[in-house]
Design an enzyme around this catalytic site. Structure first.
Site, PDB file in Angstrom:
ATOM      1  N   ASP A 175       0.815  -1.208   0.000  1.00 46.21           N
ATOM      2  CA  ASP A 175       0.000   0.000   0.000  1.00 46.21           C
ATOM      3  C   ASP A 175       0.852   1.264   0.000  1.00 46.21           C
ATOM      4  O   ASP A 175       1.825   1.373   0.751  1.00 46.21           O
ATOM      5  CB  ASP A 175      -0.899  -0.015   1.251  1.00 46.21           C
ATOM      6  CG  ASP A 175      -1.795   1.192   1.342  1.00 46.21           C
ATOM      7  OD1 ASP A 175      -2.701   1.322   0.512  1.00 46.21           O
ATOM      8  OD2 ASP A 175      -1.569   2.030   2.251  1.00 46.21           O
ATOM      9  N   GLU A 209       1.161  -0.186  -4.935  1.00 50.15           N
ATOM     10  CA  GLU A 209       0.298   0.971  -5.180  1.00 50.15           C
ATOM     11  C   GLU A 209       1.191   2.194  -5.012  1.00 50.15           C
ATOM     12  O   GLU A 209       1.636   2.496  -3.904  1.00 50.15           O
ATOM     13  CB  GLU A 209      -0.861   1.046  -4.196  1.00 50.15           C
ATOM     14  CG  GLU A 209      -1.773   2.233  -4.485  1.00 50.15           C
ATOM     15  CD  GLU A 209      -2.525   2.744  -3.271  1.00 50.15           C
ATOM     16  OE1 GLU A 209      -3.576   3.384  -3.455  1.00 50.15           O
ATOM     17  OE2 GLU A 209      -2.062   2.528  -2.136  1.00 50.15           O
TER      18      GLU A 209
END
EC number: 3.2.1.141
Length: 596
Positions: free
Chosen positions: A268, A303
């Site tokens: 993330d 990401e």
């Protein structure tokens, strides 16, 4: 797909962090507490003095410690803290940890080794709202439905233990411990095992950029764990320049891949992982994962809101480190084509939306490195994950609206065809496969000042995700801490059995079958060699693209407008749609495959 035997001993590795069951019996407990001179282990209510082990580490070997025992650490001031590397928690984030036997679970599909990256068709979901029960075990019962659609991989939003019993999981504070609201470590293993038995890979989100605010005691005994003077939007930045801190996260990634036999991890917001070391911690994780799990397909995805490609490819475009990046640019461009929204970050995509969409389909990023410039080198399209929806793009909207409620069915169907048949890696968000209309809302389980801060923060954050619709005010936005907010977010599985739900399922089955038959074999045969596509037309609402896949040419023709129009002809085998591109109907899509 290949198989190999898996020795139980692979689950039991000596690590710097966390408890270790010893072969001769008992267990070793360790904690890095450089801010303390003494430390005590409290095991099943009995205190044991811990010995200094050098460089801030404390250690205690307890010969009669057994799995199931509860333990915590007692600081010199009497404060009792859980193990940050606990494999399970007995209660909540403020209570004791549980000593876990990593070999207790008996794998039924131990020979599973996964699939090549090019075969990935992702399905992202949140365990707590996926079923009425919201548990790992309950989710097992839905896996057959997912596999029947043709999907090849499920991706769990973070399951590491966070404060409270409900939340998205991105504010976790115990990265090694599955949240007990979802079930035990063995329950998670049973879910992964069942998925493998159905031919599904399992990926999981991990968050290495910050710790959540509730239950994080690290600064009390290891203030050096955090980087002085450096912040992320969610809290203090992590001090990766400290070896114990670095080990904490490297070991965590390997732990999930080894002990839980995950097929991959999604990292993330890596732009908020600040590391000045010669070898970035993400590179170290990737190298370790690639070397330690030889014989298994391990997939690593990032990401990166900054749209950098360096971690993804080597000089010859081989995926030596990370397989792909979530391509937000693809989503934003498609969303603007579908809705015409221009608030927040959609404003960068509103000018010539179909041209932007064409660029996302042929180059990946529209804004590489967050600058509207050309990519320095072509990047294979399978280095990008393309999607119309995900947890962020729905849940950060003011009312959690799904795309199906923001555009016409015909437009959504056309964009779905493009997303599922283009040569990037496609991803669905839970419920998308049957046309779910329930919102996916942001929800947490905080109260007091923390709850107030989260509530107010959400009202600010939603501005980037479409903002408030006309006629609505911030008072209309659901309170993220209200239990009803999470309840209203649960999937309505009854909808999947309606005529409309079955029509959406049939469309996805058809598209995935086409992808598996005609497109994936070309990607597998020549991995990482796909050049950027060629845009033949991107004018107004008309789109024509050719991609070279080895010796074959994949052709896309699409009319996103409301009147019939002529597009460049397509030749060869029609994969989807009508073959004629003359007078192509409004909101229609054609895919064809021909020899180069």
């Amino acid at each position: 797909m290949t198989t190999e035997s898996v020795r139980p001993s692979e689950n039991r590795q000596t690590t710097a962090w966390g408890p270790e069951l010893l072969a001769e019996g008992g267990a070793r407990f360790r904690l890095w507490a450089p801010g303390e001179d003494t430390l005590t282990l409290r095991l099943d209510g009995k205190d044991h003095e811990m010995a200094k082990a050098g460089e801030g580490w404390f250690e205690a070997v307890i010969p009669d410690a057994k799995p199931g025992a509860t333990y915590a650490f007692v600081l010199p001031d009497g404060k009792v803290v859980p193990d940050p590397a606990a494999r399970a928690l007995a209660e909540d984030v403020h209570g004791p940890a549980v000593l876990v036997d990593p070999d207790a679970y008996q794998w039924q599909h131990a020979g599973w080794t996964g699939m090549p990256w090019a075969e990935t068709i992702l399905y992202e979901f949140h365990v707590g709202t996926f079923t009425p029960e919201g548990t790992f075990r309950a989710a097992i019962d839905k896996l057959a439905d997912i596999a029947d659609t043709g999907i090849t991989a499920v991706e769990l939003m973070p399951v590491s233990h966070f404060g409270g019993t409900r939340g998205w999981g991105y504010d976790g504070v115990y990265p090694y411990a599955p949240h007990n609201a979802y079930g035990s470590p063995d329950d998670l293993k049973a879910f992964i095992d069942a998925a493998h038995g159905l031919g599904l890979m399992v990926y999981m989100d991990v968050v290495y950029n910050h710790f959540g605010p509730d239950g994080n005691y690290l600064s009390a005994y290891a203030p050096d764990f955090f980087r002085e003077g450096k912040k992320t939007p969610w809290g203090a930045a992590i001090a990766y320049n400290k070896q114990p801190v670095r080990d904490f996260f490297v070991e965590n990634a390997l732990y999930w891949l080894r002990e839980f036999r995950l097929d991959g991890l999604r990292f993330d917001a890596i732009d908020m992982i600040f590391d000045d070391a010669e070898t970035h911690v993400l590179i170290e994780i990737a190298r370790r994962a690639r070397s330690e799990f030889e014989g298994r397909h391990i997939h690593l995805v990032t990401e990166d809101p900054e749209n950098h490609i360096e971690l993804r490819r080597s000089d010859d475009n081989e995926a030596l480190l990370y397989d792909a990046d979530w391509n937000d640019d693809y989503h934003h461009a498609a969303h603007v084509v579908a809705t015409g929204e221009k608030n927040g970050y959609y404003g960068k995509f509103i000018d010539k939306p179909v041209e932007n969409f064409a660029r996302a389909l042929t180059e990946g990023y529209i804004y590489p490195g967050q600058k509207p410039v050309e990519m320095s080198e072509p990047v294979p399209m399978e280095a990008f994950v393309g999607f119309l929806q995900n947890h962020d793009q729905i849940g950060n909207r003011a009312f959690g609206d799904r795309l199906i409620t923001l555009t016409s069915k015909e437009m959504l169907e056309a964009l779905t065809v493009v997303t599922m048949l283009a040569p990037h890696i496609p991803m669905l968000f839970m419920g998308e496969e049957y046309g779910e209309t329930r919102p996916f809302l942001f929800f947490t389980d905080y109260d007091g000042e923390l709850g107030k801060a989260v509530r107010e923060g959400r009202r600010t954050d939603m501005d980037n995700f479409g903002g408030l619709p006309d006629g609505k005010s911030v008072e209309d936005v659901a309170d993220p801490n209200a239990i009803e907010t999470m309840e209203n977010t649960r999937l309505d599985w009854a909808k999947s059995e309606t005529d409309e739900g079955q029509k959406w399922r049939a469309l996805y089955r058809e598209l995935i079958a086409i992808r598996k038959r005609a497109i994936i074999p070309l990607l597998v045969a020549a991995p990482n060699t796909l050049s950027a596509g060629t845009v033949l037309m991107a004018e107004g609402r008309l789109l024509a693209i050719d991609w070279q896949l080895g010796d074959r040419r994949l052709q896309l023709r699409a009319n996103f407008g409301d009147v019939a129009a002529d597009l460049p002809p397509a030749t060869g085998e029609t994969l989807y749609g009508t073959h004629s591109t003359q007078g192509m109907a409004p909101l229609s899509v054609l895919f064809a495959l021909d020899r180069a």
